[in-house]
Design a protein around this motif. Sequence first.
Motif, PDB file in Angstrom:
ATOM      1  N   HIS A  55      40.642  42.885  40.531  1.00 10.55           N
ATOM      2  CA  HIS A  55      40.128  44.235  40.273  1.00 10.55           C
ATOM      3  C   HIS A  55      40.767  45.261  41.205  1.00 10.55           C
ATOM      4  O   HIS A  55      40.995  46.416  40.805  1.00 10.55           O
ATOM      5  CB  HIS A  55      38.605  44.249  40.431  1.00 10.55           C
ATOM      6  CG  HIS A  55      37.881  43.652  39.260  1.00 10.55           C
ATOM      7  ND1 HIS A  55      37.775  44.293  38.040  1.00 10.55           N
ATOM      8  CD2 HIS A  55      37.254  42.460  39.108  1.00 10.55           C
ATOM      9  CE1 HIS A  55      37.094  43.535  37.188  1.00 10.55           C
ATOM     10  NE2 HIS A  55      36.769  42.407  37.813  1.00 10.55           N
ATOM     11  N   LYS A  56      41.065  44.841  42.424  1.00  9.68           N
ATOM     12  CA  LYS A  56      41.756  45.746  43.353  1.00  9.68           C
ATOM     13  C   LYS A  56      43.154  46.086  42.823  1.00  9.68           C
ATOM     14  O   LYS A  56      43.608  47.229  42.915  1.00  9.68           O
ATOM     15  CB  LYS A  56      41.859  45.091  44.733  1.00  9.68           C
ATOM     16  CG  LYS A  56      42.454  45.987  45.795  1.00  9.68           C
ATOM     17  CD  LYS A  56      42.465  45.282  47.150  1.00  9.68           C
ATOM     18  CE  LYS A  56      43.082  46.169  48.220  1.00  9.68           C
ATOM     19  NZ  LYS A  56      43.125  45.486  49.543  1.00  9.68           N
ATOM     20  N   ALA A  57      43.830  45.094  42.244  1.00  6.46           N
ATOM     21  CA  ALA A  57      45.156  45.346  41.659  1.00  6.46           C
ATOM     22  C   ALA A  57      45.047  46.283  40.467  1.00  6.46           C
ATOM     23  O   ALA A  57      45.919  47.155  40.264  1.00  6.46           O
ATOM     24  CB  ALA A  57      45.787  44.025  41.241  1.00  6.46           C
ATOM     25  N   CYS A  58      43.989  46.161  39.654  1.00  6.63           N
ATOM     26  CA  CYS A  58      43.784  47.072  38.517  1.00  6.63           C
ATOM     27  C   CYS A  58      43.636  48.514  39.005  1.00  6.63           C
ATOM     28  O   CYS A  58      44.194  49.446  38.418  1.00  6.63           O
ATOM     29  CB  CYS A  58      42.552  46.662  37.725  1.00  6.63           C
ATOM     30  SG  CYS A  58      42.801  45.250  36.644  1.00  6.63           S
ATOM     31  N   GLU A  59      42.857  48.683  40.071  1.00 10.08           N
ATOM     32  CA  GLU A  59      42.663  50.028  40.618  1.00 10.08           C
ATOM     33  C   GLU A  59      43.972  50.617  41.118  1.00 10.08           C
ATOM     34  O   GLU A  59      44.256  51.805  40.921  1.00 10.08           O
ATOM     35  CB  GLU A  59      41.637  49.972  41.749  1.00 10.08           C
ATOM     36  CG  GLU A  59      40.231  49.585  41.293  1.00 10.08           C
ATOM     37  CD  GLU A  59      39.291  49.370  42.461  1.00 10.08           C
ATOM     38  OE1 GLU A  59      39.735  49.544  43.622  1.00 10.08           O
ATOM     39  OE2 GLU A  59      38.111  49.031  42.219  1.00 10.08           O
TER      40      GLU A  59
END
Length: 656
Positions: free
Chosen positions: A255-259
């Motif tokens: 999810h951090k990579a998506c952000e």
Amino acid sequence: MKDLYSGWLMKLMEKWGVKPHKRFDMVSYMGFGCFFLALLPAIIGNELEDGAGKILLMLLMILLLAVSGYLMYQANSLWMILVLFGLGDVVMAFAIDWSNAQSVWIFAIAGAALLIAGFVLMPRQIRNTHALNDECKRLREKENAAKVRAEMQKNAPPAQETPAEEKPAPSPLEQLKEKLSLCVMLTKRSDHQQRPEDVKKQAQEQIADLQMQLGKMLLSQEKLWVLTARVPGAKPVYMGTDGRMEVFTSKELAHKACEMLAEKLHVQADVLELDGEKGIHTFFGECAYNGIGVMRLDNGTRTMCELWLKNFVSYQAEDLLEGKNCSLRHMLYRAKLYAYLRTKQPEGSDYMHALAEMGLTMTLNAYRELYQGVVYALGDKQEDERVYATEKALEVMKSWGGDIGDPIEKTTTQHLFYVNRPGETGQMDKGSVCVFTDLKHARAAQEMFAKASMPASIMAISCEELLFHASQCAGIVIDMRSLNYEILKAEFDKIRTTGALDAPVLVNLKKKEEEKKPEETPAEKPALPILRDKKKANGWTQYDYQWPGRYGFDYMVKIAQWLIWDGLEPKTLTTGSLGGKETEHIEAWQEKRYVEKSVGPEAGYLGIGGFHRYVPAPVKVYFYNQTNVVRFFVAGDGHDKGVNDFAERIAQAKLK
């Protein structure tokens, strides 16, 4: 310390059993002993009248003085002896009869030379003495502490034995992380250009073994998370312009990579959760089947590394041609993905430009792959259920090697099936010929046609024959209901032109200049870098460019970050000063993802290296503070045009 504790002197003292912290004193005693022994031959020789005896004693005295000087030098006491002898000679020069001028000058010059030598050695030997004293003190304290512990253990009451607690075995995920760290370290060792070839080869063999082990551990994980692109009607695996898909071992990292993708590249991505060994194995098998060869694991962490799916994923081929079109499927997949991602980018952004370049590169190389290979089509029903092939397709298949076998036989079918698709006017056009990259999709379509009372046979057909049949229709549809990639008839000439090329294509697009307003003064053309020097050394080619203007450290940091956003895959990030030590910051960057937060204080130069689409080889760029010089190092030779285009692109970068 290095001279004192190495070589024959160390072996001699170890043989005598001298403790490490007492070796300094031992060397001092030996030096002074040899010095005083050297006085005896001088005294005895003064009493002898025999010339030969005097000569032998003088030689012995010189030898003892040389040994004494060497030992005193090792003990950092030589400067004192030189100063004392120098003062003695100076005193003798004033004490003897001045009528003998020759003797006065000999003593004076000798004294001055000894004094100069002593004062030159004095600072260095005093520093060494302090260092030796500190080391000896540390060793004495260590020995005393060991004695105290031994005494306490000797006098302590016997302790009751308690069973040692068994540590829980590390989880598969922890084992995976440990192996990832080792893999990253070995990769850096293998990529280091100063390493000997045998060390590089050994590291590469270990990396290949780790790739296999890590792949098997991934397949046994309970859950994994993959990034997918948010495309209407589908969720294809997200791949950057370098063709890597992103896989994570924790949901938080994904999810951090998506952000980060949404913030930096304006890419809307979702997280796909893979659950269970069967689901993970099936997913990776489909990725390998569709030509997705490399994945990046835990991007943005210290243990980030790349894994090749072919090293640990296997899938059963349905026939001998299965997998021959993996590259074709991969290129068409990426071309379609990049075409959609471009529509979501701000106009004129660097990432939009990179997507356009890579999308066109994938499209042209897919055309080349299609033209030189064989695909499956559906045609008129034959006598049985065998797979048929045209004469031209059989020739291409034989060039692939291997036994074609009985199931594939020649056919004379002249009619291929097609599907109706809406034309530009909204009415139904003549339709598009349906072709498939493998038998699995072709058989699924065969069943679909059979349900519609249209029995069909599967046949392998070459691209030239396919284009002939498709020229009577609107175009071609590849892998209908899965990839669903359409090639219009207007592209047929481009397929033939690209298919004749001997090597793959790499597209470099120039950005369109903004339209100039009539009332504004025409802007001058941007200054371009000038190549000033080119040289080769140790398998690398060095290019020295004169930049359009002088720059400082702020520019160096920003342009390094811009290079990463432009598609450079960083393998090294260093700073340093000319003639000084070079510091590596790649691990800090992998954690913080910003060059400015990773490189530390201002430095004399900054270097960033890795892989970029403009140069098909490892490249490293050096920027030098307060100069107008930029230096490129490229592995191998023959990349002049790519490096020049790369330099111009960097020089024209617009930094905020």
